[in-house]
Design an enzyme around this catalytic site. Structure first.
Site, short mmCIF file in Angstrom:
data_model
loop_
_atom_site.label_atom_id
_atom_site.label_comp_id
_atom_site.label_asym_id
_atom_site.label_seq_id
_atom_site.Cartn_x
_atom_site.Cartn_y
_atom_site.Cartn_z
N GLY A 121 23.48 46.89 85.68
CA GLY A 121 22.28 46.83 84.84
C GLY A 121 21.54 45.52 85.08
O GLY A 121 20.81 45.41 86.04
N SER A 216 26.26 47.02 91.94
CA SER A 216 24.97 46.55 91.43
C SER A 216 25.12 45.22 90.68
O SER A 216 25.69 44.28 91.23
CB SER A 216 24.39 47.66 90.54
N TYR A 217 24.64 45.16 89.45
CA TYR A 217 24.78 43.90 88.71
C TYR A 217 26.26 43.56 88.45
O TYR A 217 26.59 42.42 88.13
CB TYR A 217 23.98 43.92 87.40
N ASP A 403 20.13 52.47 100.11
CA ASP A 403 19.71 51.97 98.79
C ASP A 403 18.48 51.09 98.95
O ASP A 403 18.38 50.32 99.91
CB ASP A 403 20.87 51.16 98.19
N HIS A 455 22.42 53.75 96.32
CA HIS A 455 23.05 52.76 95.45
C HIS A 455 24.36 53.26 94.84
O HIS A 455 25.35 52.54 94.79
CB HIS A 455 22.03 52.46 94.34
#
Ligand SMILES: *[C@@H]1O[C@H](CO)[C@@H](O)[C@H](O)[C@H]1NC(C)=O
Ligand SMILES: *[C@@H]1O[C@H](CO)[C@@H](O)[C@H](O)[C@H]1NC(C)=O
Ligand SMILES: *[C@@H]1O[C@H](CO)[C@@H](O)[C@H](O)[C@H]1NC(C)=O
Ligand SMILES: *[C@@H]1O[C@H](CO)[C@@H](O)[C@H](O)[C@H]1NC(C)=O
Ligand SMILES: *[C@@H]1O[C@H](CO)[C@@H](O)[C@H](O)[C@H]1NC(C)=O
Ligand SMILES: *[C@@H]1O[C@H](CO)[C@@H](O)[C@H](O)[C@H]1NC(C)=O
Length: 482
Positions: A121, A216-217, A403, A455
């Site tokens: 996120g 991701s985050y 991605d 992603h």
């Protein structure tokens, strides 16, 4: 002309509102990166190195709670031979802060390691994305009410724990609203506290080999939590967590490399013009948090002229244009809608032991209040990753190569900065006779690409993802072709 084209596209999207997206409506990471740029945040180098306080954590008695967390059956679920559990673990009783988890055991649970999966996120749910659209055992049918079995589920090879973190994400909550102003350090501390208490609830996993994975985050969450565990293990008189390794995918590792890699990836993927790419390259300084207006204008042009393609996979169909039947090798771009309907069904929440205190709803895949107010986020995780490499745990960095939000190019810019010599040079790895992707094995760190994946790697390339993941937990390089 171009302006008119973008305008028409935007109007089309507004017209069909929720349909002009694919897989996830809200793009927290893109917004986070943009906020970081537009606020001209200046990096405080000290911030990059300071992690969390290493201190004893709150531990509550957990006897009997595991049995209460057992899921008898999820609504609309096919028959399976493994156990599932879910529920809350309180991490701060004074604030009333509790994190929600979903645990999918392996059929052969005794012989398999324990793996924590984290989505990023910041502010996104590991259950909504990870469990229900990526690597978990079930995917939601278009009816939003029934589930189908994902034959490439990671719980075939590991006991997989999904955590909604930090408080404010998914079903995780706090009774103290200021807790929703959070950041990397609080997230790591709460996740650590969660683990210590969770292991009290599931003591049979206390000495099990433990891995942390995420995308991701979670490129921030995973190394930070791993570091906190290793530091706490040295001094704690509470549980020593048997951390064996980490894997991060399409991960936010380094701000400068992500910025540079993103625009170079746009250009090499034929998404932006030569002029815009040149404009960015000659006007932006990606190591600086403070760039000129000309630089920002070119960047805006890049995002505008790409058009309405899916952020998380440049070749994926949009939800509105998808017509194919959903299936495991045919990711349904409307999946997040089905998950939204499913997890907001009161019967499902009851079966999951979720929302027992009446958390303000609805359940959302990502919470933008959390990400917008994010407090601390180092510009680079390279020092933390280096430290983990030297600690002796396994470190894998992987990337789906189509991605757009955290492209493989960004990750490739970061790999040499880890300063590690190559042990096994670049080779294609095998997935059922096809090239699953490429591997480079460095000393103490392995870089793997997953070919043809966006992603959310296990969504787009489920079979390759499982081969890659099995190799990771077995500590073997992905199979060579031949
Ligand atoms: C270990 O336990 C002792 C005695 O209970 C306590 O004083 C000390 O602070 C604890 N140390 C840590 C690091 O938790
Ligand atoms: C569950 O195990 C039983 C007995 O081994 C087997 O017959 C059945 O096919 C299994 N079901 C699933 C869904 O794997
Ligand atoms: C880019 O910015 C960094 C950090 O402010 C600075 O050290 C560097 O000299 C700049 N590079 C160029 C080419 O201006
Ligand atoms: C950013 O750059 C502008 C113009 O170069 C300058 O006026 C401003 O003070 C800088 N801001 C920071 C926070 O360094
Ligand atoms: C929790 O349940 C209440 C109804 O009891 C509902 O209004 C609310 O949306 C639910 N919260 C979440 C996060 O789903
Ligand atoms: C790899 O790890 C060993 C110790 O486990 C350490 O001595 C060596 O410096 C590390 N190399 C790199 C590049 O991290």
């Amino acid at each position: 002309m171009r302006g008119a084209f973008v305008l028409v596209l935007s109007l089309l999207c507004l017209g069909v509102s929720v349909q002009c997206y694919s897989g996830r409506k809200y793009d927290p990471l893109g917004k986070f990166m943009k906020d970081r740029r537009s606020k001209r945040l200046v990096n405080n180098p000290a911030e990059d190195l300071v992690l969390t306080d290493y201190s004893p954590v709150y531990v509550a008695p957990q006897e009997g709670l595991k049995e209460l967390d057992k899921i008898l059956s999820l609504p609309g679920q096919p028959e399976v031979n493994f156990s599932q559990y879910s529920g809350y673990v309180t991490v701060d009783p004074k604030a009333g802060r509790a994190l929600f988890y979903y645990f999918t055991e392996s059929e052969d649970r005794f012989s398999k390691p324990l793996v924590l999966w984290l989505n990023g996120g910041p502010g996104c749910s590991s259950i909504g994305a990870g469990a229900m659209t990526e690597l978990g055992p079930f995917r939601v049918n278009p009816d939003g009410k029934t589930l189908w079995y994902n034959r490439y589920t990671f719980n075939a090879v590991a006991n997989v724990l999904f955590l909604e973190s930090p408080a404010g994400v998914g079903f995780s909550y706090s009774n103290t609203s200021s807790d929703y102003v959070t950041g990397d350090k609080k997230t790591a501390a709460d996740s650590y506290n969660f683990l210590v208490n969770w292991l009290e609830r599931y003591p049979e996993y206390k000495t099990r080999g433990f891995y942390i994975t995420g995308e991701s985050y979670a490129g921030h969450y995973v190394p930070q939590l791993a570091d906190l565990i290793l530091e706490n293990n040295k001094i704690t008189n509470q549980t020593v967590i048997n951390l064996k390794g980490i894997a991060i995918g399409n991960a936010l590792i380094d701000h400068t490399d992500t910025e540079a890699g993103t625009f170079d990836h746009f250009w090499t993927s034929a998404l932006i013009s030569d002029e815009v790419h040149e404009g960015i390259k000659s006007n932006c300084n990606f190591s600086s948090a403070n760039n000129s207006e000309v630089c920002y204008d070119y960047r805006e042009q890049a995002y505008e002229t790409i058009g309405n393609i899916y952020t998380y996979d440049i070749y994926a169909p949009l939800c509105s244009t998808s017509s194919s039947a959903p299936g495991v090798s045919n990711f349904d771009p409307c999946s997040s809608d089905y998950v939204f309907d499913y997890l907001n069904n009161p019967e499902v929440q009851k079966a999951l032991h979720a929302n027992i205190t009446g958390v303000p709803g609805p359940w959302e895949d990502c919470n933008d209040i959390i990400s917008t107010g994010w407090q601390d986020s180092p510009y680079t995780l390279l020092p933390t990753i280096k430290k983990l490499m030297e600690s002796g745990i396994r470190v894998w960095i992987y990337s789906g190569d189509t991605d757009r939000i955290l492209p493989v190019t960004a990750t490739r810019y970061s790999m040499p900065k880890l300063g590690s010599p190559i042990k096994t040079p670049w080779y294609p790895w095998d997935s059922q006779g096809e090239v699953g992707g490429y591997v480079v094995d460095y000393q103490n760190v392995t870089f793997v690409t997953i070919r043809g994946s966006g992603h959310f790697v296990p969504s787009y390339q489920p079979e390759r993802a499982l081969i890659f993941f099995s190799s990771f937990i077995e500590g073997k390089l992905p199979p060579a072709q031949g």
